[in-house]
Design a protein around this motif. Structure first.
Motif, PDB file in Angstrom:
ATOM      1  N   GLU A 147       9.023   7.650  70.470  1.00 49.04           N
ATOM      2  CA  GLU A 147       8.420   8.984  70.381  1.00 49.04           C
ATOM      3  C   GLU A 147       9.242   9.917  69.495  1.00 49.04           C
ATOM      4  OE1 GLU A 147       7.921  10.199  74.447  1.00 49.04           O
ATOM      5  OE2 GLU A 147       6.345   8.734  74.802  1.00 49.04           O
ATOM      6  N   ILE A 148       9.593   9.410  68.316  1.00 48.12           N
ATOM      7  CA  ILE A 148      10.305  10.194  67.315  1.00 48.12           C
ATOM      8  C   ILE A 148       9.601  10.019  65.976  1.00 48.12           C
ATOM      9  CG2 ILE A 148      12.545  10.085  68.472  1.00 48.12           C
ATOM     10  CD1 ILE A 148      13.326   7.834  66.532  1.00 48.12           C
ATOM     11  N   SER A 149       9.924  10.871  65.034  1.00 51.26           N
ATOM     12  CA  SER A 149       9.336  10.741  63.700  1.00 51.26           C
ATOM     13  C   SER A 149      10.144   9.730  62.883  1.00 51.26           C
ATOM     14  CB  SER A 149       9.344  12.094  62.991  1.00 51.26           C
ATOM     15  OG  SER A 149      10.674  12.464  62.671  1.00 51.26           O
ATOM     16  N   LEU A 150       9.527   9.240  61.827  1.00 47.53           N
ATOM     17  CA  LEU A 150      10.262   8.372  60.897  1.00 47.53           C
ATOM     18  C   LEU A 150      11.409   9.135  60.254  1.00 47.53           C
ATOM     19  CD1 LEU A 150       7.370   6.358  59.230  1.00 47.53           C
ATOM     20  CD2 LEU A 150       9.161   5.467  60.728  1.00 47.53           C
ATOM     21  N   ASP A 151      11.206  10.428  60.032  1.00 50.79           N
ATOM     22  CA  ASP A 151      12.295  11.250  59.491  1.00 50.79           C
ATOM     23  C   ASP A 151      13.486  11.241  60.439  1.00 50.79           C
ATOM     24  OD1 ASP A 151      11.065  11.982  57.106  1.00 50.79           O
ATOM     25  OD2 ASP A 151      10.162  13.773  57.972  1.00 50.79           O
ATOM     26  N   ASP A 152      13.237  11.418  61.736  1.00 48.87           N
ATOM     27  CA  ASP A 152      14.328  11.382  62.711  1.00 48.87           C
ATOM     28  C   ASP A 152      14.989  10.002  62.736  1.00 48.87           C
ATOM     29  OD1 ASP A 152      14.018  14.018  63.501  1.00 48.87           O
ATOM     30  OD2 ASP A 152      12.691  13.515  65.178  1.00 48.87           O
ATOM     31  N   LEU A 153      14.176   8.960  62.717  1.00 43.86           N
ATOM     32  CA  LEU A 153      14.712   7.601  62.747  1.00 43.86           C
ATOM     33  C   LEU A 153      15.604   7.327  61.539  1.00 43.86           C
ATOM     34  CD1 LEU A 153      14.744   4.856  64.218  1.00 43.86           C
ATOM     35  CD2 LEU A 153      12.776   4.204  62.828  1.00 43.86           C
ATOM     36  N   ASN A 154      15.212   7.851  60.399  1.00 39.84           N
ATOM     37  CA  ASN A 154      15.963   7.617  59.166  1.00 39.84           C
ATOM     38  C   ASN A 154      17.000   8.689  58.861  1.00 39.84           C
ATOM     39  OD1 ASN A 154      14.956   5.108  57.759  1.00 39.84           O
ATOM     40  ND2 ASN A 154      13.055   6.082  58.386  1.00 39.84           N
ATOM     41  N   GLY A 155      17.145   9.659  59.761  1.00 42.42           N
ATOM     42  CA  GLY A 155      18.176  10.681  59.598  1.00 42.42           C
ATOM     43  C   GLY A 155      17.854  11.731  58.565  1.00 42.42           C
ATOM     44  N   ARG A 156      16.582  11.882  58.261  1.00 40.57           N
ATOM     45  CA  ARG A 156      16.173  12.870  57.268  1.00 40.57           C
ATOM     46  C   ARG A 156      15.915  14.191  57.957  1.00 40.57           C
ATOM     47  NH1 ARG A 156      10.797  13.915  54.494  1.00 40.57           N
ATOM     48  NH2 ARG A 156      11.406  15.001  52.604  1.00 40.57           N
ATOM     49  N   LYS A 157      16.610  15.224  57.505  1.00 38.36           N
ATOM     50  CA  LYS A 157      16.428  16.565  58.057  1.00 38.36           C
ATOM     51  C   LYS A 157      15.425  17.313  57.192  1.00 38.36           C
ATOM     52  CE  LYS A 157      19.625  16.260  61.224  1.00 38.36           C
ATOM     53  NZ  LYS A 157      19.284  16.085  62.591  1.00 38.36           N
ATOM     54  N   VAL A 158      14.325  17.684  57.796  1.00 35.66           N
ATOM     55  CA  VAL A 158      13.277  18.387  57.075  1.00 35.66           C
ATOM     56  C   VAL A 158      13.098  19.757  57.708  1.00 35.66           C
ATOM     57  CG1 VAL A 158      10.838  18.360  56.432  1.00 35.66           C
ATOM     58  CG2 VAL A 158      12.094  16.224  56.573  1.00 35.66           C
ATOM     59  N   LYS A 159      13.151  20.799  56.878  1.00 33.48           N
ATOM     60  CA  LYS A 159      12.905  22.144  57.386  1.00 33.48           C
ATOM     61  C   LYS A 159      11.403  22.299  57.578  1.00 33.48           C
ATOM     62  CE  LYS A 159      13.273  27.018  56.501  1.00 33.48           C
ATOM     63  NZ  LYS A 159      12.177  27.673  55.879  1.00 33.48           N
ATOM     64  N   LYS A 160      11.023  22.586  58.792  1.00 36.20           N
ATOM     65  CA  LYS A 160       9.612  22.817  59.083  1.00 36.20           C
ATOM     66  C   LYS A 160       9.224  24.180  58.546  1.00 36.20           C
ATOM     67  CE  LYS A 160      10.192  20.015  63.147  1.00 36.20           C
ATOM     68  NZ  LYS A 160      10.587  20.040  64.522  1.00 36.20           N
ATOM     69  N   GLN A 161       8.019  24.271  57.994  1.00 28.06           N
ATOM     70  CA  GLN A 161       7.584  25.523  57.385  1.00 28.06           C
ATOM     71  C   GLN A 161       7.597  26.677  58.362  1.00 28.06           C
ATOM     72  OE1 GLN A 161       3.788  24.733  55.592  1.00 28.06           O
ATOM     73  NE2 GLN A 161       4.722  24.134  53.665  1.00 28.06           N
TER      74      GLN A 161
END
Length: 114
Positions: A56-70
């Motif tokens: 129950e995580i995003s692929l971004d979280d799994l891959n350690g990518r930090k994305v600023k949510k709009q």
């Protein structure tokens, strides 16, 4: 957490799965999952999707990518790298941000009086 293996292990234990349980759910052997977690192997894209869905995580979280949510508040950005902050509910996150802002206001006023 510096690599995907560490993140798989982190989220697996956070969700309460044993290696055997997660391995069965994603359709690999326990040995293969152990190799993922020890960074001796990297899961392919399809397996990463299965892992992310089950944990129950995003692929971004799994891959350690930090994305600023709009719609993410600027105050939340300073907590982004704090372990566990993202696992808190929005209400708990807001409570922490409010407490920190109150403390900051107090310290600023105190410095002004000196």
């Amino acid at each position: 957490m510096s690599n995907i293996g560490n993140r798989i292990k982190h989220y697996r234990t956070l969700r309460g799965y044993s290696q055997k349980e997660l391995a069965e759910k994603i359709g690999v052997s326990n040995v293969v999952l152990s190799r993922y977690e020890s960074s001796h192997r990297t899961p392919d894209n399809d397996t990463q999707i299965k892992i992310a869905d089950i944990l129950e995580i995003s692929l971004d979280d799994l891959n350690g990518r930090k994305v600023k949510k709009q719609n993410e508040e600027p105050d939340a950005l300073m907590f982004r790298d704090k372990a566990g902050f993202d696992e808190l509910s929005p209400e708990e996150q807001q409570e922490i941000m409010d407490l920190v802002n109150d403390q900051l206001d107090f310290l600023i006023e105190r410095k002004k009086k000196k």
